[in-house]
Write a protein that holds these residues in place. Structure first.
Motif, PDB file in Angstrom:
ATOM      1  N   GLU A  59       0.822  -1.213   0.000  1.00  0.00           N
ATOM      2  CA  GLU A  59       0.000   0.000   0.000  1.00  0.00           C
ATOM      3  C   GLU A  59       0.855   1.260   0.000  1.00  0.00           C
ATOM      4  O   GLU A  59       0.370   2.323   0.323  1.00  0.00           O
ATOM      5  N   GLN A  63       4.271  -0.183   4.035  1.00  0.00           N
ATOM      6  CA  GLN A  63       2.905  -0.498   4.459  1.00  0.00           C
ATOM      7  C   GLN A  63       2.316  -1.587   3.574  1.00  0.00           C
ATOM      8  O   GLN A  63       2.423  -1.530   2.359  1.00  0.00           O
ATOM      9  N   SER A  65      -1.257  -4.335   3.212  1.00  0.00           N
ATOM     10  CA  SER A  65      -2.589  -4.688   3.688  1.00  0.00           C
ATOM     11  C   SER A  65      -2.852  -6.136   3.286  1.00  0.00           C
ATOM     12  O   SER A  65      -2.273  -6.646   2.325  1.00  0.00           O
ATOM     13  N   ARG A  73     -10.146  -6.217   6.717  1.00  0.00           N
ATOM     14  CA  ARG A  73      -8.899  -5.876   6.036  1.00  0.00           C
ATOM     15  C   ARG A  73      -7.945  -5.327   7.095  1.00  0.00           C
ATOM     16  O   ARG A  73      -8.308  -4.467   7.899  1.00  0.00           O
ATOM     17  N   THR A  74      -6.720  -5.817   7.108  1.00  0.00           N
ATOM     18  CA  THR A  74      -5.739  -5.422   8.115  1.00  0.00           C
ATOM     19  C   THR A  74      -4.605  -4.654   7.449  1.00  0.00           C
ATOM     20  O   THR A  74      -4.122  -5.040   6.394  1.00  0.00           O
ATOM     21  N   ILE A  75      -4.199  -3.557   8.077  1.00  0.00           N
ATOM     22  CA  ILE A  75      -3.087  -2.733   7.599  1.00  0.00           C
ATOM     23  C   ILE A  75      -1.902  -2.950   8.532  1.00  0.00           C
ATOM     24  O   ILE A  75      -2.031  -2.808   9.754  1.00  0.00           O
ATOM     25  N   THR A 112      -9.401  -2.228   9.139  1.00  0.00           N
ATOM     26  CA  THR A 112     -10.249  -1.258   8.451  1.00  0.00           C
ATOM     27  C   THR A 112     -11.635  -1.840   8.249  1.00  0.00           C
ATOM     28  O   THR A 112     -11.839  -3.012   8.378  1.00  0.00           O
TER      29      THR A 112
END
Length: 112
Positions: A59, A63, A65, A73-75, A112
């Motif tokens: 991302e 970063q 995701s 959804r995980t960041i 998220t």
């Protein structure tokens, strides 16, 4: 089982491992330095909580995701300089690989 690996700046490596247990899958994310020393890590999972690692995307710089728990959804953010936090804030079903009171952390996680 090693599911994914990433070379991150500056000279860091991010590894994604799963246990391959369909009804209580656990994801471990490990950050290593250029000498393969453990810098930080987190575990995602819970008792009787299924998870499937999928759709890993970069991302931006430092970063990623991904999807692990259904519908979430995980960041994952890498902080190469590290940060200190008295109480490490992590989302539900996410816990640190090692507990380091007042130690430096290099990974932050949010849903998220």
């Amino acid at each position: 089982m090693l599911n994914a690996q990433f070379s991150m700046k500056p000279d860091l490596y991010l590894l994604f491992f799963t246990d391959d247990c369909p009804y209580e899958e656990e994801l471990q994310i490990i950050l290593l330095d250029k000498h393969l020393k453990l810098m930080d890590g987190v575990k995602l999972g819970g008792m009787y909580t299924p998870g499937i690692l999928s759709d890993i995307r970069e991302e931006g710089e430092n970063q990623l995701s991904f999807a692990f728990f259904s519908g979430i959804r995980t960041i994952l953010q890498l902080h190469p300089e590290g940060f200190t936090q008295l109480i490490r804030r992590l989302p539900p079903r996410v816990r640190p690989l090692r507990h380091r009171f007042l130690g430096k952390h290099y990974l932050s996680v949010r849903n998220t």
